[in-house]
Write a protein that holds these residues in place. Structure first.
Motif, PDB file in Angstrom:
ATOM      1  N   ASP A 142       8.821  20.778 -14.665  1.00 55.07           N
ATOM      2  CA  ASP A 142      10.274  20.838 -14.529  1.00 55.07           C
ATOM      3  C   ASP A 142      10.999  19.529 -14.820  1.00 55.07           C
ATOM      4  OD1 ASP A 142       9.529  19.390 -12.319  1.00 55.07           O
ATOM      5  OD2 ASP A 142      10.289  20.808 -10.835  1.00 55.07           O
ATOM      6  N   LYS A 143      10.313  18.516 -15.360  1.00 52.73           N
ATOM      7  CA  LYS A 143      10.960  17.226 -15.598  1.00 52.73           C
ATOM      8  C   LYS A 143      10.782  16.816 -17.068  1.00 52.73           C
ATOM      9  CE  LYS A 143       9.951  15.536 -10.930  1.00 52.73           C
ATOM     10  NZ  LYS A 143       9.139  16.707 -10.550  1.00 52.73           N
ATOM     11  N   LEU A 144      11.902  16.503 -17.735  1.00 50.43           N
ATOM     12  CA  LEU A 144      11.861  16.077 -19.136  1.00 50.43           C
ATOM     13  C   LEU A 144      12.828  14.926 -19.356  1.00 50.43           C
ATOM     14  CD1 LEU A 144      11.009  16.639 -22.173  1.00 50.43           C
ATOM     15  CD2 LEU A 144      13.092  18.011 -22.321  1.00 50.43           C
ATOM     16  N   VAL A 145      12.325  13.842 -19.916  1.00 51.58           N
ATOM     17  CA  VAL A 145      13.170  12.741 -20.389  1.00 51.58           C
ATOM     18  C   VAL A 145      13.282  12.897 -21.902  1.00 51.58           C
ATOM     19  CG1 VAL A 145      13.449  10.248 -20.591  1.00 51.58           C
ATOM     20  CG2 VAL A 145      12.405  11.226 -18.518  1.00 51.58           C
ATOM     21  N   PHE A 146      14.514  13.040 -22.391  1.00 49.68           N
ATOM     22  CA  PHE A 146      14.733  13.313 -23.807  1.00 49.68           C
ATOM     23  C   PHE A 146      15.263  12.088 -24.524  1.00 49.68           C
ATOM     24  CE2 PHE A 146      17.744  14.898 -27.163  1.00 49.68           C
ATOM     25  CZ  PHE A 146      16.753  15.223 -28.084  1.00 49.68           C
ATOM     26  N   SER A 147      14.630  11.755 -25.629  1.00 47.09           N
ATOM     27  CA  SER A 147      15.042  10.647 -26.485  1.00 47.09           C
ATOM     28  C   SER A 147      16.192  11.103 -27.369  1.00 47.09           C
ATOM     29  CB  SER A 147      13.840  10.203 -27.339  1.00 47.09           C
ATOM     30  OG  SER A 147      14.230   9.325 -28.357  1.00 47.09           O
ATOM     31  N   SER A 148      17.423  10.806 -26.938  1.00 43.83           N
ATOM     32  CA  SER A 148      18.596  11.150 -27.730  1.00 43.83           C
ATOM     33  C   SER A 148      19.042   9.909 -28.494  1.00 43.83           C
ATOM     34  CB  SER A 148      19.703  11.722 -26.846  1.00 43.83           C
ATOM     35  OG  SER A 148      20.721  12.301 -27.647  1.00 43.83           O
ATOM     36  N   SER A 149      20.303   9.832 -28.849  1.00 43.38           N
ATOM     37  CA  SER A 149      20.741   8.778 -29.762  1.00 43.38           C
ATOM     38  C   SER A 149      22.247   8.561 -29.666  1.00 43.38           C
ATOM     39  CB  SER A 149      20.389   9.182 -31.200  1.00 43.38           C
ATOM     40  OG  SER A 149      21.021   8.347 -32.132  1.00 43.38           O
ATOM     41  N   ALA A 150      22.659   7.352 -30.011  1.00 41.17           N
ATOM     42  CA  ALA A 150      24.091   7.058 -30.082  1.00 41.17           C
ATOM     43  C   ALA A 150      24.772   7.816 -31.205  1.00 41.17           C
ATOM     44  CB  ALA A 150      24.301   5.567 -30.282  1.00 41.17           C
ATOM     45  N   THR A 151      23.996   8.404 -32.114  1.00 43.04           N
ATOM     46  CA  THR A 151      24.603   9.187 -33.187  1.00 43.04           C
ATOM     47  C   THR A 151      25.415  10.362 -32.640  1.00 43.04           C
ATOM     48  OG1 THR A 151      22.587  10.494 -33.439  1.00 43.04           O
ATOM     49  CG2 THR A 151      22.839   8.601 -34.882  1.00 43.04           C
ATOM     50  N   VAL A 152      25.170  10.759 -31.386  1.00 42.64           N
ATOM     51  CA  VAL A 152      25.924  11.887 -30.814  1.00 42.64           C
ATOM     52  C   VAL A 152      27.380  11.515 -30.552  1.00 42.64           C
ATOM     53  CG1 VAL A 152      23.846  12.845 -29.769  1.00 42.64           C
ATOM     54  CG2 VAL A 152      25.372  11.428 -28.378  1.00 42.64           C
ATOM     55  N   TYR A 153      27.740  10.239 -30.689  1.00 42.48           N
ATOM     56  CA  TYR A 153      29.137   9.830 -30.546  1.00 42.48           C
ATOM     57  C   TYR A 153      29.893   9.894 -31.870  1.00 42.48           C
ATOM     58  CZ  TYR A 153      27.768   8.215 -25.911  1.00 42.48           C
ATOM     59  OH  TYR A 153      27.305   8.160 -24.614  1.00 42.48           O
ATOM     60  N   PRO A 178      17.910  26.352 -12.879  1.00 35.74           N
ATOM     61  CA  PRO A 178      18.436  25.189 -12.161  1.00 35.74           C
ATOM     62  C   PRO A 178      17.368  24.283 -11.551  1.00 35.74           C
ATOM     63  CG  PRO A 178      19.603  27.197 -11.528  1.00 35.74           C
ATOM     64  CD  PRO A 178      18.401  27.625 -12.306  1.00 35.74           C
ATOM     65  N   ALA A 179      16.128  24.730 -11.513  1.00 39.52           N
ATOM     66  CA  ALA A 179      15.065  23.868 -10.985  1.00 39.52           C
ATOM     67  C   ALA A 179      14.662  22.782 -11.979  1.00 39.52           C
ATOM     68  CB  ALA A 179      13.839  24.700 -10.621  1.00 39.52           C
ATOM     69  N   MET A 180      15.004  22.983 -13.248  1.00 37.40           N
ATOM     70  CA  MET A 180      14.665  21.993 -14.270  1.00 37.40           C
ATOM     71  C   MET A 180      15.502  20.734 -14.087  1.00 37.40           C
ATOM     72  SD  MET A 180      12.328  23.474 -16.284  1.00 37.40           S
ATOM     73  CE  MET A 180      12.338  22.731 -17.917  1.00 37.40           C
ATOM     74  N   GLY A 240      13.177  12.605 -10.152  1.00 40.05           N
ATOM     75  CA  GLY A 240      12.594  13.095  -8.908  1.00 40.05           C
ATOM     76  C   GLY A 240      13.568  13.162  -7.755  1.00 40.05           C
ATOM     77  N   THR A 241      14.737  12.514  -7.893  1.00 36.66           N
ATOM     78  CA  THR A 241      15.702  12.468  -6.783  1.00 36.66           C
ATOM     79  C   THR A 241      17.069  13.030  -7.155  1.00 36.66           C
ATOM     80  OG1 THR A 241      16.372  10.215  -7.397  1.00 36.66           O
ATOM     81  CG2 THR A 241      14.564  10.426  -5.822  1.00 36.66           C
ATOM     82  N   MET A 242      17.210  13.552  -8.376  1.00 36.72           N
ATOM     83  CA  MET A 242      18.511  14.034  -8.836  1.00 36.72           C
ATOM     84  C   MET A 242      18.883  15.357  -8.189  1.00 36.72           C
ATOM     85  SD  MET A 242      18.982  13.145 -12.906  1.00 36.72           S
ATOM     86  CE  MET A 242      18.841  14.857 -13.275  1.00 36.72           C
ATOM     87  N   ASP A 243      20.148  15.482  -7.780  1.00 39.32           N
ATOM     88  CA  ASP A 243      20.662  16.764  -7.296  1.00 39.32           C
ATOM     89  C   ASP A 243      21.109  17.634  -8.468  1.00 39.32           C
ATOM     90  OD1 ASP A 243      20.276  16.138  -4.601  1.00 39.32           O
ATOM     91  OD2 ASP A 243      22.199  15.081  -4.497  1.00 39.32           O
ATOM     92  N   GLU A 244      21.752  17.024  -9.447  1.00 40.54           N
ATOM     93  CA  GLU A 244      22.242  17.765 -10.607  1.00 40.54           C
ATOM     94  C   GLU A 244      21.098  17.943 -11.600  1.00 40.54           C
ATOM     95  OE1 GLU A 244      22.857  13.393 -11.380  1.00 40.54           O
ATOM     96  OE2 GLU A 244      23.077  14.778  -9.695  1.00 40.54           O
ATOM     97  N   PRO A 245      21.116  19.022 -12.396  1.00 36.58           N
ATOM     98  CA  PRO A 245      19.984  19.279 -13.295  1.00 36.58           C
ATOM     99  C   PRO A 245      19.935  18.383 -14.522  1.00 36.58           C
ATOM    100  CG  PRO A 245      21.611  21.032 -13.463  1.00 36.58           C
ATOM    101  CD  PRO A 245      22.050  20.167 -12.330  1.00 36.58           C
ATOM    102  N   VAL A 246      21.067  17.825 -14.955  1.00 41.40           N
ATOM    103  CA  VAL A 246      21.097  17.026 -16.181  1.00 41.40           C
ATOM    104  C   VAL A 246      21.772  15.686 -15.913  1.00 41.40           C
ATOM    105  CG1 VAL A 246      21.883  16.897 -18.577  1.00 41.40           C
ATOM    106  CG2 VAL A 246      21.223  19.110 -17.601  1.00 41.40           C
ATOM    107  N   GLY A 247      21.106  14.613 -16.310  1.00 38.28           N
ATOM    108  CA  GLY A 247      21.694  13.284 -16.244  1.00 38.28           C
ATOM    109  C   GLY A 247      21.772  12.692 -17.641  1.00 38.28           C
ATOM    110  N   VAL A 248      22.858  12.002 -17.934  1.00 38.87           N
ATOM    111  CA  VAL A 248      23.064  11.401 -19.256  1.00 38.87           C
ATOM    112  C   VAL A 248      23.315   9.913 -19.083  1.00 38.87           C
ATOM    113  CG1 VAL A 248      24.387  11.471 -21.398  1.00 38.87           C
ATOM    114  CG2 VAL A 248      24.151  13.545 -20.021  1.00 38.87           C
ATOM    115  N   TRP A 249      22.551   9.092 -19.816  1.00 42.15           N
ATOM    116  CA  TRP A 249      22.714   7.648 -19.701  1.00 42.15           C
ATOM    117  C   TRP A 249      22.604   6.967 -21.061  1.00 42.15           C
ATOM    118  CZ3 TRP A 249      19.412  10.253 -16.226  1.00 42.15           C
ATOM    119  CH2 TRP A 249      19.904  10.350 -14.906  1.00 42.15           C
ATOM    120  N   ASN A 250      23.503   6.018 -21.298  1.00 44.77           N
ATOM    121  CA  ASN A 250      23.362   5.109 -22.430  1.00 44.77           C
ATOM    122  C   ASN A 250      22.359   4.025 -22.078  1.00 44.77           C
ATOM    123  OD1 ASN A 250      25.399   6.300 -24.008  1.00 44.77           O
ATOM    124  ND2 ASN A 250      26.995   4.987 -23.150  1.00 44.77           N
TER     125      ASN A 250
END
Length: 337
Positions: free
Chosen positions: A117-128, A166-168, A249-259
């Motif tokens: 249930d845990k995934l860290v995704f390699s995204s990019s600044a290109t989404v801006y 929502p468990a993801m 492991g401690t997030m309440d919300e299912p998705v976190g976004v960080w630069n």
């Protein structure tokens, strides 16, 4: 945790593997070696002192992906696998959409079937898109090329999966221009063919593989007329992935976004001069016309990652160049085949 790293033999993936093992995690690698070489794994095992299980296949192969999750206990995934050259994506859009979306579909389906249930995704600044100056995570996403659109789409896919399940927990990490190498000089960036990014190109000029650096435009509205970018040391970037993994492991919300960035921009000429300091002499360059689609200034606002992940960059542009030059000198032709 036992962490599956997709694209774990690649540039950012390999440095993240070393830090994961140092932090006490077990690592399993899956990589089709389209943009990396198997010899990387030997160096990773030498650096970590650990045997690293490697599954050599394309994640779009659903049967092999299913077998991987059936046979290996996996607690979390860090997903780097994908094609990443902006220019190539314009020439080969179908290949980019098929590869980058297909790997994510296959991977997330297998995760759901096996209760991961845990995934860290390699995204990019290109989404801006074109709006990349002092970018904050709440800015609307867009793209100017097929590679960028694959990142926008993958982010949306993961958000939709989180609504349905929502468990993801997903961490979407948007970063800018990773450079540098491990301090040992044994792993670093080894682009296949002509480098698409500035610093590896400069390094190949410095080591004699390229005649000169082409500077694409010196008439931008910037400090010296050349494009400005947010360069981040690959070791700081790897540390950001570990911080995000812990946060899941401690997030309440299912998705976190960080630069993940420094919050500062460095121009092409400033980076060239920093590399010249590392090398000890001037390097040849020529100013040529602008490239289509290049923005003048691109850098992150990293305050959200600083506050929520307890993460910040620690290495300077000079550190990036010194470490890159150490790697390139020791490996003038990259990793052995």
């Amino acid at each position: 945790m036992r962490v599956l790293v997709s694209g774990g033999a690649g540039y950012i993936g390999s440095h993240t593997v070393v830090q994961l093992v140092a932090a006490g995690h077990e690592v399993v690698i899956v990589d089709n070696f389209a943009n990396s070489k198997p010899s990387v794994v030997n160096r990773l095992e030498a650096l970590t002192g650990e045997h690293l299980p490697v599954h050599a296949f394309d994640l779009r192969d659903h049967d092999k992906t299913e077998l991987l999750f059936a046979n290996e206990h996996i607690d979390a995934v860090i997903h780097f696998a994908g094609l990443k050259a902006v220019g190539e994506s314009v020439e080969l859009p179908l290949e980019y959409y098929e590869n980058n979306l297909g790997t994510t579909f296959s991977l997330v389906r297998a995760m759901q079937r096996h209760g991961v249930d845990k995934l860290v995704f390699s995204s990019s600044a290109t989404v801006y898109g074109l709006d990349q100056e002092a970018a904050t995570e709440d800015r609307p996403t867009s793209a100017t090329n097929p590679y960028g659109w694959t990142k926008v789409m993958q982010e949306q896919i993961l958000r939709d999966v989180a609504v349905a399940n929502p468990a993801m927990r997903f961490a979407l990490l948007r970063y800018f221009n990773p450079v540098g190498a491990h301090v040992s000089g044994t792993i670093g960036e080894d682009p296949q063919g002509i480098p698409n990014n500035l610093v590896p190109y400069i390094a190949q000029v410095a080591v004699g593989r390229r005649e000169y650096l082409s500077v694409y435009g010196d008439d931008y509205p910037t400090r010296d007329g050349t494009g400005e970018r947010d360069y981040i040391h690959v070791e700081d970037l790897a540390a950001g992935h570990l911080a995000a993994l812990t946060r899941l492991g401690t997030m309440d919300e299912p998705v976190g976004v960080w630069n993940l960035g420094t919050g500062r921009s460095t121009s092409v000429l400033e980076m060239l001069h920093a590399f010249e300091r590392a090398v000890g002499h001037e390097l040849p360059h020529r100013v040529v016309g602008r490239r289509a689609g290049d923005v003048a200034v691109s850098y992150a606002d990293p305050h959200k990652a600083n506050a929520e992940l307890g993460w910040a960059t620690t290495r300077s542009v000079d550190d990036m160049c010194v470490d890159t030059w150490r790697w390139q000198q020791a490996n003038p032709n990259g990793f052995p085949d």
